[in-house]
Design an enzyme around this catalytic site. Structure first.
Site, PDB file in Angstrom:
ATOM      1  CG  ASP A 177      -1.563   1.401   1.188  1.00 33.18           C
ATOM      2  OD1 ASP A 177      -2.414   1.660   0.606  1.00 33.18           O
ATOM      3  OD2 ASP A 177      -1.313   2.223   2.348  1.00 33.18           O
ATOM      4  CG  ASP A 180       2.273  -0.234   5.405  1.00 33.70           C
ATOM      5  OD1 ASP A 180       2.168  -0.573   3.966  1.00 33.70           O
ATOM      6  OD2 ASP A 180       1.777   0.510   5.665  1.00 33.70           O
ATOM      7  CE1 TYR A 334      -5.477   4.344   2.490  1.00 33.75           C
ATOM      8  CE2 TYR A 334      -4.278   2.574   3.817  1.00 33.75           C
ATOM      9  CZ  TYR A 334      -4.392   3.725   2.711  1.00 33.75           C
ATOM     10  OH  TYR A 334      -3.455   3.949   2.223  1.00 33.75           O
ATOM     11  CD  GLU A 581       3.231   5.744   4.661  1.00 31.46           C
ATOM     12  OE1 GLU A 581       3.398   4.514   4.758  1.00 31.46           O
ATOM     13  OE2 GLU A 581       2.332   6.309   5.741  1.00 31.46           O
TER      14      GLU A 581
END
Length: 630
Positions: A177, A180, A334, A581
């Site tokens: 995703d 990670d 999410y 990120e």
């Protein structure tokens, strides 16, 4: 002397009594009389000898008679033109040629090339494959890597994902995703849908940028994985996979968030999360497969496979109502607040993929539209994201009204979607105050909360796309209240947002890694931050790479980081994921916006491909009015 008249009377022949002088005088009188009137050509030919013949004024060509003078001029002109053309050709061939180089790619095209590379770094590697002309070639067996492989620091990882002895024994493939190694299917499905949508609309631009095969390969890598996450051969299912890996940051047990390791070195268990009531996830996955089926429509077998899977998933989403993130770990990362927007979104894509009116009826059902929030505003109205697809669905269905106009019984809700699209397009403009902007010009679609760029790129894509829709429909603009705005205003908005992301901001920093000279060097990404030096770092052993102030040893080219804060501030630190990120969903929106803006402005959309499966429109007439009663 008398002779017999053949008509029955006597013919008298007078005696020749005239003298020679009289005869000569009479002949001269006859000559003068003849010369006193003009002679025709035949008479002149009697008088003139062979050498004295008059030149003909006309030329008989068989099928047509033309003036001799015109004929000579025409033939002469043709011969002269031929000689001149031959002379010019001779000069052109003998003079050395100076080849003019094509103009360099624009910044949007250059950034597009890089943004697609990010997906290569996020791949769940088993071995590389590439799709060329809809055929698969196993490049590992051939000893070669595809030309798009720019990630030398990646390798095989998590090849044993899955649950042994179950339907989900092989869950290899797909994409990690973000920074990670978790596979969240909800945002991943949205990312694949956005990529497919951009290919359907701007296939020509991808081709011009040399990226069409690459982006199709990226999409297929995702859809192949999704087909493993449910029983895609069945018509009815009762479960799907929602997540692979664990991200519990409060636990000290080894998992994908607690540990800081290269994905290639992961040796801890990676649990599989299933869901049995997850309408939002299933409908989004259906949208992803349905849209991809249009991308791969020339590969009939694969396209039909995707359509069947999409139908199965959508049926499951309607039969087993519920939010996928209800009461599980996904809510921390999410969280989904509802599923009616996914019903409209998924039904719209299934209608385009199948032409089945039942999906259009569902997408335009007043009750579903109301529950999706189509009739009211709110702080996030018009904001497209992995969590809420209503804005995207409204633009997608406005397309249907603009180009096919199916009429009754769909017109009322389609008109509502179209009007609402026009309204939230107005909210993107700087003349209105629905959303604040930073001093540098970045629109705050998430109202000052962290990670703003993923929302800005989606808005830029929708604005450019809606502008191109209007141009293709010969519509010069739209109204925001009493004011009329041209389609160029929307494109200008999109350009300001993307230009900000590419470096036109107060910090002069590109938020796309590898684009320009000044970009983030401490990206929050495990694989990019740990060197590939044949050393296997343990779960905690990699923390030193997480916490070091040194730049990442590996450049994750094309990654769009989370972005600046509401004051245009940015901290290039690895430990703060709210700044550094990148995510799949964010980069998919970036790719869509970049390809929409790239190349010639006149290129526009592919007007017809999305309608390939849609039957001809024969609108049903509205019912007659009720009989009049006195």
């Amino acid at each position: 002397m008398y002779g017999r008249d053949p008509w029955g009377g006597p013919l008298e022949i007078a005696a020749d009594s005239a003298t020679d002088d009289d005869r000569s005088r009479n002949l001269q009188d006859y000559d003068r009389a003849a010369l006193s009137r003009p002679l025709d050509e035949t008479q002149q030919s009697w008088l003139l000898g062979p050498g004295e013949q008059k030149k003909k004024r006309y030329v008989d060509l068989g099928c047509i008679i033309v003036s001799r003078k015109i004929f000579i001029w025409t033939v002469g002109t043709i011969l002269a033109a031929g000689l001149l053309a031959g002379f010019i050709t001779l000069i052109v061939k003998t003079v050395p040629r100076h080849h003019h180089k094509p103009p360099p790619p624009d910044n949007y095209t250059l950034a597009l090339n890089k943004a697609l590379m990010f997906f290569n770094a996020q791949r769940f590697f088993i071995h590389w494959m590439i799709v060329i002309d809809e055929l698969e070639y196993d490049l590992k067996e051939a000893g070669k890597l595809p030309k798009h492989n720019n990630v030398s620091w990646r390798g095989n990882s998590c090849v044993n994902d899955g649950e042994p002895d179950t339907l989900f024994k092989d869950l290899s493939g797909g994409y990690y995703d973000a920074g990670d190694a978790i596979k969240f299917n909800f945002p991943q499905a949205f990312a694949m849908t956005m990529l497919s949508w951009s290919v359907i609309e701007y296939k020509g631009k991808f081709e011009a940028a040399g990226e069409l095969n690459h982006v199709k390969d990226i999409i297929k890598w995702g859809t192949d994985y999704f087909l493993k996450t449910f029983n895609h051969t069945a018509d009815t299912i009762d479960r799907i996979v929602s997540q692979v890996g664990k991200g519990d940051t409060t636990s000290e047990t080894e998992n994908d968030h607690y540990c800081w390791m290269r994905p290639e070195d992961i040796d801890y268990d990676r649990p599989v999360e299933e869901c049995h009531s997850c309408s939002d996830l299933a409908a989004e996955m259906a949208a992803s497969l349905a849209s991809a089926s249009i991308v791969f429509k020339d590969n009939k077998a694969y396209s039909q496979k995707l359509v069947h899977g999409a139908k199965t998933l959508f049926k499951f989403s309607r039969d087993q109502r519920g939010r996928y993130s209800n009461g599980n770990e996904a809510a921390k990362f999410y969280n989904s607040t509802g599923y009616y927007d996914e019903f409209v979104w998924g039904a719209a894509w299934l209608y385009y993929a199948t032409g089945n009116n039942s999906y259009l009826q569902l997408a335009t059902h007043p009750g579903i539209a109301k529950n999706a929030g189509a009739f009211w505003g709110g702080p996030y109205y018009g904001v497209l994201s992995w969590e809420n697809k209503l804005a995207g669905a409204q633009v997608l269905l406005s397309r249907l009204r603009l180009f096919l106009s199916p009429g009754y019984p769909y017109e009322e809700i389609l008109k509502t979607y179209h009007n609402q699209t026009s309204i939230f397009m107005c909210s993107f403009l700087p003349y209105y105050t629905s959303f604040n902007r930073t001093r540098g010009g970045l629109i705050q679609l998430n109202h000052g909360n962290p990670q703003p760029l993923q929302y800005a790129v989606n808005a830029a894509f929708l604005a450019t796309l809606f502008s191109d829709y209007m141009k293709a429909a010969d519509t010069p603009g739209w109204y925001c209240g009493p004011r009329f705005y041209s389609t160029d205003i929307l494109r200008n908005f999109a350009e300001t947002q993307i230009n900000y992301i590419l470096g036109k901001n107060p910090r002069k920093m590109s938020y796309v890694v590898g684009f320009g000279n000044h970009y983030p060097k401490h990206v929050h990404h495990r694989g990019a931050s740990i060197p590939k030096n044949k050393v296997k770092y343990s779960c905690k052993g990699g923390w030193k790479w997480r916490d070091t102030s040194k730049p990442n040893p590996n450049t994750i080219v094309g990654a769009m980081v989370a972005g600046p804060d509401k004051h245009d501030g940015f901290r290039d630190v690895r430990s703060n994921y709210n700044y550094t990120e990148p995510t799949l969903a964010g980069n998919a929106g970036l790719v869509a916006a970049l390809v929409a803006l790239s190349g010639e402005k006149t290129a526009g959309i592919d007007k017809n491909t999305i309608f390939s499966a849609v039957p001809p429109m024969f609108p049903t007439p509205p019912p007659p009015p009720a009989p009049w009663k006195p």
